[in-house]
Design a protein around this motif. Structure first.
Motif, PDB file in Angstrom:
ATOM      1  N   ALA A 176       0.824  -1.212   0.000  1.00  0.00           N
ATOM      2  CA  ALA A 176       0.000   0.000   0.000  1.00  0.00           C
ATOM      3  C   ALA A 176       0.862   1.269   0.000  1.00  0.00           C
ATOM      4  O   ALA A 176       0.329   2.378  -0.045  1.00  0.00           O
ATOM      5  CB  ALA A 176      -0.935  -0.004   1.203  1.00  0.00           C
ATOM      6  N   GLY A 177       2.194   1.111   0.072  1.00  0.00           N
ATOM      7  CA  GLY A 177       3.092   2.253   0.020  1.00  0.00           C
ATOM      8  C   GLY A 177       3.428   2.863   1.361  1.00  0.00           C
ATOM      9  O   GLY A 177       4.064   3.923   1.425  1.00  0.00           O
ATOM     10  N   GLU A 178       3.063   2.198   2.439  1.00  0.00           N
ATOM     11  CA  GLU A 178       3.349   2.720   3.773  1.00  0.00           C
ATOM     12  C   GLU A 178       4.840   2.608   4.080  1.00  0.00           C
ATOM     13  O   GLU A 178       5.491   1.640   3.710  1.00  0.00           O
ATOM     14  CB  GLU A 178       2.546   1.909   4.796  1.00  0.00           C
ATOM     15  N   LEU A 179       5.377   3.607   4.773  1.00  0.00           N
ATOM     16  CA  LEU A 179       6.754   3.519   5.265  1.00  0.00           C
ATOM     17  C   LEU A 179       6.756   2.629   6.494  1.00  0.00           C
ATOM     18  O   LEU A 179       5.984   2.853   7.425  1.00  0.00           O
ATOM     19  CB  LEU A 179       7.289   4.897   5.641  1.00  0.00           C
ATOM     20  N   ILE A 180       7.622   1.635   6.495  1.00  0.00           N
ATOM     21  CA  ILE A 180       7.655   0.674   7.598  1.00  0.00           C
ATOM     22  C   ILE A 180       9.030   0.676   8.234  1.00  0.00           C
ATOM     23  O   ILE A 180      10.036   0.419   7.573  1.00  0.00           O
ATOM     24  CB  ILE A 180       7.306  -0.748   7.101  1.00  0.00           C
ATOM     25  N   ASP A 181       9.068   0.966   9.521  1.00  0.00           N
ATOM     26  CA  ASP A 181      10.262   0.832  10.347  1.00  0.00           C
ATOM     27  C   ASP A 181       9.994  -0.350  11.260  1.00  0.00           C
ATOM     28  O   ASP A 181       9.364  -0.211  12.304  1.00  0.00           O
ATOM     29  CB  ASP A 181      10.476   2.086  11.197  1.00  0.00           C
ATOM     30  N   GLU A 182      10.441  -1.516  10.855  1.00  0.00           N
ATOM     31  CA  GLU A 182      10.161  -2.727  11.624  1.00  0.00           C
ATOM     32  C   GLU A 182      11.080  -2.807  12.831  1.00  0.00           C
ATOM     33  O   GLU A 182      12.279  -2.553  12.713  1.00  0.00           O
ATOM     34  CB  GLU A 182      10.369  -3.950  10.721  1.00  0.00           C
ATOM     35  N   PRO A 183      10.546  -3.198  13.989  1.00  0.00           N
ATOM     36  CA  PRO A 183      11.416  -3.405  15.149  1.00  0.00           C
ATOM     37  C   PRO A 183      12.440  -4.515  14.874  1.00  0.00           C
ATOM     38  O   PRO A 183      12.217  -5.387  14.023  1.00  0.00           O
ATOM     39  CB  PRO A 183      10.453  -3.849  16.252  1.00  0.00           C
TER      40      PRO A 183
END
Length: 189
Positions: A176-183
């Motif tokens: 969906a184009g979301e910015l993801i900063d995964e733990p």
């Protein structure tokens, strides 16, 4: 499709994970993982098997480490060609909108990787891949059992293990184009 990277604060996922000093990885590196998506919303995954590992079976996104001086785009183009045989242009590599750091153990070593995940859309439906394995590493030859094209919805519902571990959960947000900063992920061990 834009090919300009998102402006992250630094050239590797930040913050660098605060893992215990005694973790002592044998290798810490930057890497790129590639979500290759066909027109039917199927994602290319490798079914991987390492009998001495826990878990011993999982599904893996294509990708790998950045060579010295290589950008994530260069590495994505190279890794896709080497691992799948697909030839893509740098402009086809999407921006690195998912970043993560992870540690994993295999027999005899522990790795820490700082990864960007990028999207590549292919025009052909489930194109044939892995016909030429001459560029595969010894580990890839031993571990990759097959390449499969999985519908996104089936990935979300599958009881299988994946790398990245949160792929079923985060894939829809990524697409969906979301910015993801995964733990930080302790994938195993």
């Amino acid at each position: 499709m834009t090919t300009q990277p998102v402006s992250w604060p630094g050239d590797v996922p930040e913050p660098v994970p605060d893992y215990p000093a005694d973790l002592a990885p044998d290798l810490e590196r930057r890497a790129v993982r590639v979500v290759i998506l066909d027109p039917d919303d199927r994602v290319l995954l490798f079914r991987t098997r390492v009998p001495e590992s826990d878990p011993s079976d999982w599904y893996d996104l294509p990708g790998g480490g950045l060579d010295p001086g290589e950008t994530y785009v260069d590495a994505a183009v190279r890794e896709i060609r080497e691992e799948t045989g697909l030839r893509i242009e740098p402009a086809e590599v999407g921006p690195p909108t998912w970043r993560r750091s992870v540690t994993w153990v295999r027999p005899g070593h522990r790795r820490v990787q700082h990864e960007f995940v990028v999207l590549v859309r292919v025009a052909e439906r489930a194109p044939a891949v892995c016909e030429d394995r001459s560029l595969w590493t010894a580990d890839e030859l031993a571990e990759y059992q097959e390449a499969v094209w999985w519908p996104v919805e089936e990935i979300r519902a599958a009881p299988a293990r994946f790398y990245p571990g949160r792929l079923p959960e985060l894939l829809p947000r990524f697409l969906a184009g979301e910015l993801i900063d995964e733990p930080f992920e302790w994938w195993n061990g």
